[in-house]
Design an enzyme around this catalytic site. Sequence first.
Site, mmCIF file in Angstrom:
data_model
loop_
_atom_site.group_PDB
_atom_site.id
_atom_site.type_symbol
_atom_site.label_atom_id
_atom_site.label_comp_id
_atom_site.label_asym_id
_atom_site.label_seq_id
_atom_site.Cartn_x
_atom_site.Cartn_y
_atom_site.Cartn_z
ATOM 1 C CG HIS A 151 -3.376 -3.613 3.331
ATOM 2 N ND1 HIS A 151 -2.375 -2.980 4.021
ATOM 3 C CD2 HIS A 151 -4.079 -2.637 2.720
ATOM 4 C CE1 HIS A 151 -2.458 -1.674 3.843
ATOM 5 N NE2 HIS A 151 -3.483 -1.440 3.052
ATOM 6 C CB CYS A 164 -0.987 -0.055 1.165
ATOM 7 S SG CYS A 164 -2.379 1.082 0.953
ATOM 8 C CD GLU A 175 -0.627 -5.579 5.767
ATOM 9 O OE1 GLU A 175 -0.444 -6.153 4.668
ATOM 10 O OE2 GLU A 175 -0.887 -4.362 5.862
#
Lengths: 222, 76
Positions: free
Chosen positions: A194, A86, A196
């Site tokens: 993302h 990002c 994560e």
Amino acid sequence: MKAAVVVFPGSNCDRDLAVAFRAAGADVEMVWHKDTDLPEGVDIVGVPGGFSFGDYLRCGAIAAHSPICKAVKGHADRGGYVLGVCNGFQVLTETGVLPGALLRNAGLKYICKTVGLRVETSQSAFTEGYNAGDVVDIPIAHHDGNYFADDATLAALEGEDRVAFRYTDNPNGSQRDIAGILSPNRRVLGMMPHPERAADAGHGGTDGQALFRAVAGQLTSA
Amino acid sequence: MKATVHVMLKTGVLDPQGEAVRHALGALGFDGVNGVRQGKVIELDLADGTSEADVTAMCEKLLANTVIESYRVEMG
């Protein structure tokens, strides 16, 4: 595997990224934007999502000139691994580690939702845990995720199999649906979604886990 | 001394903000607005003796992203 996660003023996914690396078995050290060197023996640097320096001027522009980014660029130039997510992807394009730029979303809206990504290549330490053609569900959360590069750059990315992920339903106007790209040596990955945020069952999806596991597996056995 | 830097998205790069403004002008009844490009203006308050070349270097290094943006420098 030893990972360093950069912390800029405005980073808000730094700890999430560290948690995902740790869950995959990495030792993680956080590094501050004013630091001039990475910790000894770092295998991979994580450049996290967030709004570094308030995204003033342009997303990632000021972070790209922070002292730690010189060290990150040096690490990449020496063949080290870097993952930019990002805002981290924006920082990597601003530093010139990855080509192109991220423009305002074509629909002008900030978009926060889970999207489908098609894995375009499994030929990298980041994507070898997937099969090319797999569709995975990964969240996005950005206002400036509209990937832009000139035609020659896009041709090079595609010709060298360096498009890591494409959106199955382009949410932001990115050229050729590109969601993530690799460096020429395939050791730097920049992506707007993302992974994560999809690395723990508590997140409602675990499709991002394979990315961190693959990197950890690759760098631990190296 | 002062310098003014005008930063614009390059021709051919979609400017969604400019497009939104164009639509809004149309909705207000201003016909004939064929295009709007939205950029930014950066005013620099500089030490005497700063050259235009210095400002150009600032543009190349930080103020503009030359992948997507063009810039124009006005001194004084």
